[in-house]
Write an enzyme that holds these catalytic residues in place. Sequence first.
Site, PDB file in Angstrom:
ATOM      1  N   VAL A  78       0.846  -1.186   0.000  1.00 30.56           N
ATOM      2  CA  VAL A  78       0.000   0.000   0.000  1.00 30.56           C
ATOM      3  C   VAL A  78       0.888   1.245   0.000  1.00 30.56           C
ATOM      4  CG1 VAL A  78      -1.677   1.350   1.319  1.00 30.56           C
ATOM      5  CG2 VAL A  78      -1.928  -1.126   1.174  1.00 30.56           C
ATOM      6  N   CYS A  82       6.283   5.404  -4.382  1.00 28.28           N
ATOM      7  CA  CYS A  82       6.332   6.799  -3.926  1.00 28.28           C
ATOM      8  C   CYS A  82       6.334   6.899  -2.411  1.00 28.28           C
ATOM      9  CB  CYS A  82       5.147   7.566  -4.499  1.00 28.28           C
ATOM     10  SG  CYS A  82       5.037   9.263  -3.895  1.00 28.28           S
ATOM     11  N   LYS A  91      12.081  12.813   0.599  1.00 30.54           N
ATOM     12  CA  LYS A  91      11.878  14.192   1.039  1.00 30.54           C
ATOM     13  C   LYS A  91      12.243  14.355   2.515  1.00 30.54           C
ATOM     14  CE  LYS A  91      11.360  14.848  -2.811  1.00 30.54           C
ATOM     15  NZ  LYS A  91      11.402  13.490  -3.161  1.00 30.54           N
ATOM     16  N   GLY A 222      24.406   8.069 -12.928  1.00 23.96           N
ATOM     17  CA  GLY A 222      23.204   8.710 -13.421  1.00 23.96           C
ATOM     18  C   GLY A 222      23.017  10.061 -12.754  1.00 23.96           C
ATOM     19  N   ILE A 226      16.819  11.537  -9.453  1.00 24.14           N
ATOM     20  CA  ILE A 226      17.171  10.718  -8.289  1.00 24.14           C
ATOM     21  C   ILE A 226      18.626  10.938  -7.895  1.00 24.14           C
ATOM     22  CG2 ILE A 226      17.361   8.360  -7.415  1.00 24.14           C
ATOM     23  CD1 ILE A 226      15.068   7.599  -9.314  1.00 24.14           C
ATOM     24  N   GLY A 227      19.511  10.899  -8.875  1.00 25.42           N
ATOM     25  CA  GLY A 227      20.928  11.102  -8.580  1.00 25.42           C
ATOM     26  C   GLY A 227      21.210  12.467  -7.991  1.00 25.42           C
ATOM     27  N   GLU A 229      19.123  14.465  -6.296  1.00 29.18           N
ATOM     28  CA  GLU A 229      18.600  14.587  -4.939  1.00 29.18           C
ATOM     29  C   GLU A 229      19.497  13.890  -3.927  1.00 29.18           C
ATOM     30  OE1 GLU A 229      13.810  15.207  -5.774  1.00 29.18           O
ATOM     31  OE2 GLU A 229      14.502  13.386  -4.772  1.00 29.18           O
ATOM     32  N   HIS A 503       2.887  40.726  -2.119  1.00 28.84           N
ATOM     33  CA  HIS A 503       4.222  41.288  -1.885  1.00 28.84           C
ATOM     34  C   HIS A 503       4.497  41.340  -0.375  1.00 28.84           C
ATOM     35  CE1 HIS A 503       7.754  43.813  -2.416  1.00 28.84           C
ATOM     36  NE2 HIS A 503       7.287  44.599  -1.439  1.00 28.84           N
TER      37      HIS A 503
END
Length: 523
Positions: A78, A82, A91, A222, A226-227, A229, A503
């Site tokens: 589940v 991700c 993250k 690579g 991904i690389g 990050e 602003h």
Amino acid sequence: MVVFRYAIIALLSVVTKGFAPSSNVPRVSEKSASSLCMSSGEYDFDVAIIGCGVGGHGAALHSRGQDLKTAVFAGGDVGGTCVNRGCVPSKALLAASGRVREMKNSAHLADLGIEVEGEVKFNREGIAAHAKNLANRVKGNLEASLVGLGVDVIEGRGVLTGKPNEVKDSATGKVFTAKDIILAPGSIPFVPPGITVDEKTVYTSDGALELESVPEWIAIIGSGYIGLEFSDVYTALGSEVTFIEAMDDLMPTFDREIAKLAERLLIRDRPIDYRTGVFASEVTPGILGEKPVTIKMIDAKTKEHVETLEVDAAMIATGRVPNTKDMGLEDVGIETNRGFVAVNEKMQVLTKSEDGEIVPGVWCIGDANGKMMLAHAASAQGISVIENICGREHMVNHDAVPAACFTHPEIAMVGPTEEQCIERAEKEGWPLGKSTGSFRANSKALAEGEGNGMAKVLFNKDTGKVVAVHIIGIHAADLIQECANAVSAGTTVKELSMMVHTHPTLSEVIDEAFKGAVGMSSH
């Protein structure tokens, strides 16, 4: 936590109910249209979804919102890649390592009037636990939302039996029937030939997320999302990084102007070097603290040996491939191309990529169809499929789907690169416009001490419509959404230039670019 989860469930129920059936819209086809009610009994389910990542989850929620009896074959996963091995835990690592980088940057802190005494330390196990705990929390919330909305969650992996409308639970062998079947199996890391992965010293993103060590010197094979990050994570925690890239340029899929600026901000000022135009033809694992990882490199064009590196660890970030093996696709006449399932714009599965026929009642979303390998694209495709099943024709505009790389600073984009826009404009016969905004002139960015970066808007001069936007700078991933909405809605740069931005905020970087496109100046 329980109250929080059920609040989410209630909200999701309201949101998904918002897509009300339209009685005056004709159904797509007799085979793919489902009655907007619980299964009549001819089938066990109206919709069966194989895979429970972000795409499968999004499809399931919208399916229940349309009162369709829905089952998800979760395969014990589940949340999918991700949530468990990708976007979410990465993250968490970036957030924690980013704090370490900020606190170690004494010059930046001094500019803000801040002094940090003593050594800035971190706990590797604590950072790893933060990532794992976050993934588990999000996974639990996803599962609760499915159960709360009445989705049948079947633990085994779904496999097609070869007979129409049938899905077998691989765990129990039980066969279920469904009027429509959505394939959402996701993807797995691609490991090129010659590379041996032990997930200890040579690992994919799956192993890297465990953060079992912080190597002194790591090679990242690579230089895509991904690389990049993970180079951000490792250098913040004290590692030296060597990129090994097969293409002639780093970040080969990025807009070239953005990539050049990213090279200056994310690579040159950090303990990173690189090799381009070479393949890692052979990678042999080592032993942590005892034996190095050996990487043999060959020229990408001549295939001649050029160098051998010995490093403490190697991360394989060479992309992902569809997780479509052993799903029974061949049994229903579906030919894959490198594992990818061919679909049309409505996500209906085709028997093959060239001149294929529609497989009735079978759909494919997410990484497995190769349209756009992003979690939110998969979710959008899943929702789109349910719309089509319900007889409301819908197609996802992939040019309006944003993407982001969560480095420090972030990179975000929507639409084609400038190079691709130039080709498209020449081919279709319209003039391409370009306008930029700078973080260096933005009050909020300067207040943060984060003046590096730019935003670039590419537009059709004839129509004024935004074609693409590319951003590198603080919070670029958040700023890109306004631009994606503009592309999706067909909003013109003239209309955007007259919209008021708060602003002082970072959104004024985008405002500057929009105004510049029509010859206006921003304050």
